[in-house]
Design a protein around this motif. Structure first.
Motif, PDB file in Angstrom:
ATOM      1  N   LEU A 193      38.883 -26.005  57.814  1.00 23.07           N
ATOM      2  CA  LEU A 193      38.377 -25.315  58.992  1.00 23.07           C
ATOM      3  C   LEU A 193      36.938 -25.765  59.236  1.00 23.07           C
ATOM      4  O   LEU A 193      36.248 -26.178  58.312  1.00 23.07           O
ATOM      5  CB  LEU A 193      38.418 -23.797  58.796  1.00 23.07           C
ATOM      6  CG  LEU A 193      39.770 -23.200  58.405  1.00 23.07           C
ATOM      7  CD1 LEU A 193      39.642 -21.693  58.173  1.00 23.07           C
ATOM      8  CD2 LEU A 193      40.821 -23.483  59.472  1.00 23.07           C
ATOM      9  N   VAL A 239      36.677 -22.532  64.063  1.00 22.16           N
ATOM     10  CA  VAL A 239      36.779 -21.072  63.984  1.00 22.16           C
ATOM     11  C   VAL A 239      35.409 -20.413  63.885  1.00 22.16           C
ATOM     12  O   VAL A 239      34.420 -21.025  63.483  1.00 22.16           O
ATOM     13  CB  VAL A 239      37.612 -20.643  62.747  1.00 22.16           C
ATOM     14  CG1 VAL A 239      39.031 -21.187  62.832  1.00 22.16           C
ATOM     15  CG2 VAL A 239      36.949 -21.102  61.443  1.00 22.16           C
ATOM     16  N   VAL A 243      38.013 -17.148  60.725  1.00 22.15           N
ATOM     17  CA  VAL A 243      37.967 -17.658  59.355  1.00 22.15           C
ATOM     18  C   VAL A 243      38.406 -16.594  58.347  1.00 22.15           C
ATOM     19  O   VAL A 243      38.996 -16.923  57.310  1.00 22.15           O
ATOM     20  CB  VAL A 243      36.552 -18.174  59.015  1.00 22.15           C
ATOM     21  CG1 VAL A 243      35.575 -17.026  58.855  1.00 22.15           C
ATOM     22  CG2 VAL A 243      36.558 -19.042  57.770  1.00 22.15           C
ATOM     23  N   LYS A 246      42.262 -16.538  58.139  1.00 22.34           N
ATOM     24  CA  LYS A 246      42.786 -17.801  57.643  1.00 22.34           C
ATOM     25  C   LYS A 246      42.491 -18.018  56.156  1.00 22.34           C
ATOM     26  O   LYS A 246      43.366 -18.426  55.392  1.00 22.34           O
ATOM     27  CB  LYS A 246      42.257 -18.969  58.489  1.00 22.34           C
ATOM     28  CG  LYS A 246      42.927 -19.084  59.860  1.00 22.34           C
ATOM     29  CD  LYS A 246      42.430 -20.285  60.616  1.00 22.34           C
ATOM     30  CE  LYS A 246      43.211 -20.502  61.905  1.00 22.34           C
ATOM     31  NZ  LYS A 246      44.595 -20.947  61.648  1.00 22.34           N
ATOM     32  N   MET A 247      41.266 -17.758  55.744  1.00 25.89           N
ATOM     33  CA  MET A 247      40.932 -17.981  54.341  1.00 25.89           C
ATOM     34  C   MET A 247      41.487 -16.870  53.439  1.00 25.89           C
ATOM     35  O   MET A 247      41.999 -17.140  52.355  1.00 25.89           O
ATOM     36  CB  MET A 247      39.415 -18.102  54.164  1.00 25.89           C
ATOM     37  CG  MET A 247      38.818 -19.355  54.794  1.00 25.89           C
ATOM     38  SD  MET A 247      39.597 -20.919  54.263  1.00 25.89           S
ATOM     39  CE  MET A 247      39.184 -20.949  52.508  1.00 25.89           C
ATOM     40  N   ALA A 255      36.526 -23.994  54.070  1.00 23.67           N
ATOM     41  CA  ALA A 255      35.868 -23.707  55.346  1.00 23.67           C
ATOM     42  C   ALA A 255      34.381 -23.481  55.102  1.00 23.67           C
ATOM     43  O   ALA A 255      34.003 -22.853  54.100  1.00 23.67           O
ATOM     44  CB  ALA A 255      36.473 -22.476  56.002  1.00 23.67           C
ATOM     45  N   TYR A 257      31.042 -21.424  55.951  1.00 17.94           N
ATOM     46  CA  TYR A 257      30.713 -20.157  56.611  1.00 17.94           C
ATOM     47  C   TYR A 257      29.480 -19.566  55.945  1.00 17.94           C
ATOM     48  O   TYR A 257      28.848 -20.193  55.088  1.00 17.94           O
ATOM     49  CB  TYR A 257      31.893 -19.177  56.584  1.00 17.94           C
ATOM     50  CG  TYR A 257      32.014 -18.427  57.899  1.00 17.94           C
ATOM     51  CD1 TYR A 257      32.279 -19.110  59.083  1.00 17.94           C
ATOM     52  CD2 TYR A 257      31.841 -17.058  57.980  1.00 17.94           C
ATOM     53  CE1 TYR A 257      32.362 -18.443  60.293  1.00 17.94           C
ATOM     54  CE2 TYR A 257      31.927 -16.373  59.187  1.00 17.94           C
ATOM     55  CZ  TYR A 257      32.190 -17.087  60.346  1.00 17.94           C
ATOM     56  OH  TYR A 257      32.266 -16.420  61.555  1.00 17.94           O
TER      57      TYR A 257
END
Length: 413
Positions: A193, A239, A243, A246-247, A255, A257
């Motif tokens: 992501l 995203v 996120v 999804k995570m 991803a 973040y």
């Protein structure tokens, strides 16, 4: 433009500041509920009969709202002051800026990040604050004040701070990632992501090619765009708040973040872990500001002062997992958060961290334009696809014309 880093010396200053003793509640403090007490020296009731509604615009899941057994600090504010709060959210600094720049909307309190504070102040989009109405400003650690994006804190009061990093699923990666460049590994095609905002995405890609997170020229923007294009076929989705699902749901291997949100995700899914990539990360300060067209400035300043109350700051820091700039709040945190390497990273991490600077207009414009170009880019000859579709349309049109002429010719017999 000089590159600014969050140095080990600054970390030392932070540590000294944070280790100051928390103030003891005075006997005349007001108990709002069993969890929140506020200073009794402040006139919290002065707008109680004015039927004011504050429009508060915040960045996603970024306040203690009563869910998951947390404290609803907004309801407590309404009970304390008699002021109603209309609380809505956006998903990125860029979304916030676009909404306010378009006009036709009026918010009383907003929560932009450092570089966006600088940009909005420069463009006359923020009101100067009257700190007489925000006495709790005195409780903010000096490390977070008088930064380059707002010298003298004329327009902003720090709300939370943090860093970026890489969240990954330990069951989906063979070797734990250590670098931003690992997000370019074809082994993870369709399992990565990426930030769906230009500033964070460009910062990460810049580090993979040895550049600063603060681009120095349009040529650097182009080089970073090329790096993002090279990653695009590997990216499953761009995203922001998506996120979390999804995570936490195991839908992607990794991803980038914000560290505070990583703590929340790891609590929900123990298979997740977090790393500060070795190339260097972003150190950011999210602030509370009042837009220039706010309708209730003094009440908005009261709300900002309320969020700086130690009990309120503690509720917010505990719920969202972000790092507090309020000295007394850090003292009150549970040890697992107070000494978390995610929320309060080491000197080694912070020494390599960069703060986003407010970029010149030409670089901002190039980033916006090339970000849009990158999002629509398809590697492998999307131009040939356009040509093919055009030729197909011409062929279909020619066939239809031929069929009509043939029918007309038959009708003439």
């Amino acid at each position: 433009m000089k590159l600014k880093k969050f140095s080990a010396a600054v970390l030392a200053a932070l540590t000294v500041t944070m280790m100051s003793a928390a103030p003891v509640l005075a006997a005349d403090d007001i108990e709002v509920n069993e969890d929140i007490s506020v200073s009794g020296d402040y006139d919290w009731k002065r707008f109680a009969n004015d039927h004011i509604t504050l429009n508060v615009y915040n960045n996603g899941l970024y306040i203690s709202d009563g869910s998951d057994e947390s404290i609803n600090v907004l309801s407590a504010f309404e009970e304390l002051t008699g002021i109603k709060v209309n609380y809505t959210t956006y998903d990125s600094n860029e979304s916030l800026y676009a909404k306010l720049k378009s006009g036709g909307v009026s918010y009383d309190v907003i929560f932009p990040s450092d570089y966006m504070v600088g940009k909005m102040a420069k463009e006359g989009m923020l009101s100067e604050l009257n700190m007489d109405n925000i006495p709790n400003f005195a409780g903010i650690g000096e490390t977070y004040l008088d930064r380059s994006f707002d010298p003298g804190n004329k327009y902003s009061v720090p709300y939370m701070w943090g860093t970026t990093g890489l969240i990954y699923n330990t069951t989906m990666v063979e070797e734990p990632p250590t670098k931003w460049a690992d997000m370019w590994d074809v082994e993870y095609t369709n399992n990565v992501l990426m930030f769906n905002n230009s500033r964070d995405a460009y910062a990460i890609a810049a580090k993979t090619i040895g550049l600063s997170m603060n681009p120095q020229s349009v040529d650097e923007i182009t080089a970073i765009t090329d790096a993002l294009k090279a990653q695009k076929n590997i990216v499953q989705a761009y995203v922001m708040d998506e996120v979390f699902d999804k995570m936490e749901g195991g839908e992607a291997a990794m991803a980038p973040y914000y560290a505070g949100d990583a703590i929340t995700m790891i609590d929900e899914n123990p298979d997740l872990a977090f790393v500060h990539p070795e190339e260097g990360v972003n150190f950011f300060i999210d602030s509370m500001c009042i837009p220039a067209n706010a309708k209730h400035q003094e009440a908005a300043e009261m709300f900002i002062n309320y969020l700086c109350e130690p009990d309120v700051g503690l509720a917010n820091a505990d719920f969202i997992g972000y790092s507090t700039p309020i000295t007394a709040v850090w003292e009150m945190l549970d040890d697992d958060l107070k000494y978390s390497e995610i929320a309060y990273p080491s000197a080694e991490v912070l020494d390599k961290a960069e703060v986003f600077e407010t970029l010149p207009d030409d670089i901002n414009a190039a980033m916006d334009a090339q970000w849009s170009e990158m999002k629509s880019y398809e590697e492998g000859g999307s131009g040939w696809m356009v040509v093919a579709l055009l030729l197909l349309a011409i062929a279909i049109s020619a066939f239809n014309i031929w069929r009509k002429l043939r029918k007309k010719s038959r009708d003439n017999y």
